[in-house]
Design a protein around this motif. Structure first.
Motif, short mmCIF file in Angstrom:
data_model
loop_
_atom_site.label_atom_id
_atom_site.label_comp_id
_atom_site.label_asym_id
_atom_site.label_seq_id
_atom_site.Cartn_x
_atom_site.Cartn_y
_atom_site.Cartn_z
N PRO A 1 0.81 -1.23 0.00
CA PRO A 1 0.00 0.00 0.00
C PRO A 1 0.84 1.27 0.00
CG PRO A 1 -0.84 -1.56 1.61
CD PRO A 1 0.46 -2.10 1.14
N ILE A 2 1.94 1.26 0.75
CA ILE A 2 2.81 2.43 0.79
C ILE A 2 3.45 2.65 -0.57
CG2 ILE A 2 4.84 3.45 1.87
CD1 ILE A 2 4.18 1.83 4.39
N LEU A 3 3.95 1.57 -1.18
CA LEU A 3 4.59 1.70 -2.49
C LEU A 3 3.59 2.13 -3.56
CD1 LEU A 3 6.87 -1.47 -2.36
CD2 LEU A 3 7.61 0.91 -2.22
N TYR A 4 2.38 1.59 -3.51
CA TYR A 4 1.34 2.02 -4.46
C TYR A 4 1.08 3.51 -4.30
CZ TYR A 4 0.11 -2.94 -5.13
OH TYR A 4 0.15 -4.27 -5.41
N GLY A 5 0.95 3.94 -3.04
CA GLY A 5 0.68 5.35 -2.79
C GLY A 5 1.79 6.27 -3.25
N VAL A 6 3.03 5.84 -3.04
CA VAL A 6 4.18 6.63 -3.51
C VAL A 6 4.14 6.75 -5.03
CG1 VAL A 6 6.69 6.64 -3.73
CG2 VAL A 6 5.64 6.15 -1.52
N ALA A 7 3.81 5.64 -5.70
CA ALA A 7 3.72 5.68 -7.16
C ALA A 7 2.61 6.63 -7.61
CB ALA A 7 3.46 4.27 -7.71
N VAL A 8 1.44 6.53 -6.98
CA VAL A 8 0.32 7.41 -7.33
C VAL A 8 0.67 8.86 -7.05
CG1 VAL A 8 -2.05 8.04 -6.73
CG2 VAL A 8 -1.44 5.63 -6.99
N GLY A 9 1.31 9.11 -5.91
CA GLY A 9 1.70 10.48 -5.57
C GLY A 9 2.63 11.08 -6.60
N ASN A 10 3.57 10.28 -7.09
CA ASN A 10 4.49 10.79 -8.11
C ASN A 10 3.79 11.03 -9.44
OD1 ASN A 10 7.47 10.98 -7.25
ND2 ASN A 10 6.79 9.08 -6.30
N ILE A 11 2.83 10.17 -9.77
CA ILE A 11 2.07 10.38 -11.01
C ILE A 11 1.26 11.68 -10.92
CG2 ILE A 11 0.21 9.51 -12.46
CD1 ILE A 11 2.81 8.00 -12.80
N LEU A 12 0.60 11.90 -9.79
CA LEU A 12 -0.19 13.12 -9.63
C LEU A 12 0.70 14.36 -9.64
CD1 LEU A 12 -2.68 11.97 -6.83
CD2 LEU A 12 -3.18 12.29 -9.26
N ARG A 13 1.84 14.24 -9.02
CA ARG A 13 2.77 15.37 -8.93
C ARG A 13 3.50 15.61 -10.25
NH1 ARG A 13 8.30 15.25 -7.43
NH2 ARG A 13 9.05 17.16 -6.43
N GLY A 14 3.72 14.52 -10.98
CA GLY A 14 4.49 14.59 -12.20
C GLY A 14 5.90 14.07 -11.99
N VAL A 15 6.45 13.42 -13.02
CA VAL A 15 7.80 12.88 -12.94
C VAL A 15 8.60 13.38 -14.14
CG1 VAL A 15 7.17 10.82 -11.63
CG2 VAL A 15 7.04 10.77 -14.11
N PRO A 16 9.93 13.37 -14.05
CA PRO A 16 10.75 13.89 -15.16
C PRO A 16 10.80 12.93 -16.35
CG PRO A 16 12.16 13.10 -13.38
CD PRO A 16 10.75 13.05 -12.87
N ILE A 17 9.86 13.08 -17.26
CA ILE A 17 9.85 12.32 -18.51
C ILE A 17 10.46 13.20 -19.59
CG2 ILE A 17 8.41 11.19 -20.24
CD1 ILE A 17 8.44 9.71 -17.61
N ASP A 18 11.49 12.69 -20.27
CA ASP A 18 12.18 13.52 -21.26
C ASP A 18 11.56 13.39 -22.64
OD1 ASP A 18 13.06 11.08 -22.31
OD2 ASP A 18 15.04 11.22 -21.40
N ALA A 19 12.20 14.01 -23.63
CA ALA A 19 11.66 14.04 -24.99
C ALA A 19 11.58 12.65 -25.61
CB ALA A 19 12.51 14.95 -25.87
N ALA A 20 12.40 11.72 -25.12
CA ALA A 20 12.38 10.34 -25.64
C ALA A 20 11.33 9.49 -24.96
CB ALA A 20 13.75 9.70 -25.47
N GLY A 21 10.57 10.09 -24.03
CA GLY A 21 9.55 9.33 -23.31
C GLY A 21 10.12 8.44 -22.24
N GLU A 22 11.31 8.77 -21.72
CA GLU A 22 11.98 7.97 -20.72
C GLU A 22 12.07 8.74 -19.40
OE1 GLU A 22 15.73 6.86 -22.31
OE2 GLU A 22 14.89 5.60 -23.90
N TYR A 23 12.09 7.96 -18.31
CA TYR A 23 12.22 8.57 -16.99
C TYR A 23 13.64 9.08 -16.80
CZ TYR A 23 12.29 8.95 -11.89
OH TYR A 23 12.42 9.41 -10.60
N ALA A 24 13.78 10.34 -16.44
CA ALA A 24 15.11 10.97 -16.34
C ALA A 24 15.48 11.30 -14.90
CB ALA A 24 15.14 12.26 -17.18
N GLY A 25 14.81 10.69 -13.94
CA GLY A 25 15.09 10.97 -12.54
C GLY A 25 15.79 9.81 -11.86
N THR A 26 15.78 9.83 -10.52
CA THR A 26 16.41 8.80 -9.71
C THR A 26 15.38 8.17 -8.78
OG1 THR A 26 17.01 10.32 -7.92
CG2 THR A 26 18.59 10.06 -9.75
N PHE A 27 15.73 7.05 -8.17
CA PHE A 27 14.82 6.39 -7.24
C PHE A 27 14.55 7.28 -6.04
CE2 PHE A 27 14.43 3.76 -3.36
CZ PHE A 27 13.17 3.21 -3.61
N LEU A 28 15.59 7.91 -5.51
CA LEU A 28 15.42 8.75 -4.33
C LEU A 28 14.51 9.94 -4.61
CD1 LEU A 28 19.03 8.76 -2.80
CD2 LEU A 28 17.02 7.46 -2.05
N ALA A 29 14.48 10.40 -5.86
CA ALA A 29 13.61 11.52 -6.20
C ALA A 29 12.14 11.14 -6.06
CB ALA A 29 13.90 11.98 -7.63
#
Length: 339
Positions: free
Chosen positions: A129-157
């Motif tokens: 549940p915690i991991l699901y919530g963290v994933a949902v929170g990041n989706i709602l907040r937005g994540v660094p997706i670059d022009a190639a459609g790839e995640y450009a961040g880190t796990f700690l972010a």
């Protein structure tokens, strides 16, 4: 159907699959987490037996949602699963240990052996549940997706305060939902304790929902789809469901309270999807990099074929789910198979 209509339909279907998973696997994850606080081995066995017949069927909804994302929106699937790689490995490990605990717990007549698998069951239910919530929170907040459609961040972010807050909210929701189901399946002292805990967890759910809603206004105000009438429909459903849940808990109607809790979960998840539509993964590097249902879907033919499969398979899954819950209705005990 036109391609645009199919894309909208699949966005809705994906939302429905996640809602179904949150409602069904939500209560058995909640019960598993609650088992960590059981008084003795007998109570831990009751926790496990309460969901033993249904937990694996409930997780089918998660597998189906993952398959639907892969088939309907492959670029989104690739970005999410690669970007959240470590988090998904932690989730997979938790679900594996949780799953095998059902089979391994009683293989040896040893208190230490059973206790070890009880811990695996409890922690394996607490982390998702915690991991699901963290994933949902990041989706709602937005994540660094670059022009190639790839995640450009880190796990700690991904472990930012907002996402962790949503993780705690999801945990509170599942604990409330799970304690209500445990109250339905038990009697005596454990029933009374589960009912009492459901009220306490409901307060945590309500408080965290209010806090995270306010936080969302500052972190991602675009998620408030106030111009969409559905936003207000689901908001009313959320508020009404929360009120009905605590009222029915006080009246000692756990089945009705469980239904009200399910309605609340469905409404709150729906609010998130209304706020996101048509985006599936917002990018913090620029709106032009957002992964959307319209720009990142499969072909019209693929979506059509998959829709036919879903229209055939979904009624089967629903029928099976209803049948299992009907067959295994009633109170649970710690002896034999639990029924």
């Amino acid at each position: 159907m036109t391609l645009e209509v199919l894309q909208i339909v699949w966005f809705i279907l994906y939302a429905i699959l996640l809602i179904g998973y949150a409602i069904l696997d939500g209560f058995d994850l909640g019960i598993g987490a609650l088992s960590l606080f059981a008084k003795d081995e007998n109570e831990r066995a009751i926790h496990m037996n309460a969901i033993a017949p249904v937990w694996d069927g409930n997780e089918v909804w998660l597998l189906t949602a993952g398959g639907a994302l892969f088939a309907a929106f492959p670029p989104v699937y690739a970005a999410v699963f690669s970007g959240f790689y470590i988090a998904f490995y932690l989730l997979l490990a938790a679900l594996i240990f949780r799953g095998v605990s059902f089979a391994f717990r009683n293989q040896l007549d040893s208190p230490r052996w059973r206790r070890s698998w009880d811990w695996a069951f409890g922690i394996g239910s607490l982390l998702p549940p915690i991991l699901y919530g963290v994933a949902v929170g990041n989706i709602l907040r937005g994540v660094p997706i670059d022009a190639a459609g790839e995640y450009a961040g880190t796990f700690l972010a991904l472990l930012n305060p907002y996402a962790i807050g949503v993780g705690l909210l999801v945990l509170a929701i599942f604990l409330t939902h799970g304690s209500l189901f445990l109250a339905i399946k038990t009697e005596g002292e454990l029933h009374d304790r589960a009912k009492k805990l459901s009220g306490r967890f409901w307060m945590a759910w309500t408080a965290l929902w209010i806090i995270m809603t306010i936080a969302t206004f500052f972190v991602a105000p675009e998620r408030f789809g106030i111009a969409n009438p559905l936003f207000w429909v689901f908001l009313v459903g959320s508020l009404g469901g929360l009120a009905a849940t605590i009222i029915l808990i006080g009246m000692d109607h756990p089945i009705k309270a469980f239904v009200a809790s399910a309605v609340t979960i469905a409404s709150q998840v729906s609010i998130a999807f209304v706020g996101l539509f048509p985006t599936l993964v917002p990018s913090t590097l620029g709106r032009e990099y957002d992964l959307t249902a319209f720009a990142h879907s499969s072909s019209q033919k693929t979506l059509t074929v998959m829709l036919v499969i879903v229209l055939i398979g979904m009624p089967v899954v629903l029928a099976y789910t209803i049948w299992v819950f009907r067959v295994f209705r009633g109170k649970v005990k710690a002896t034999g198979d639990g029924y």
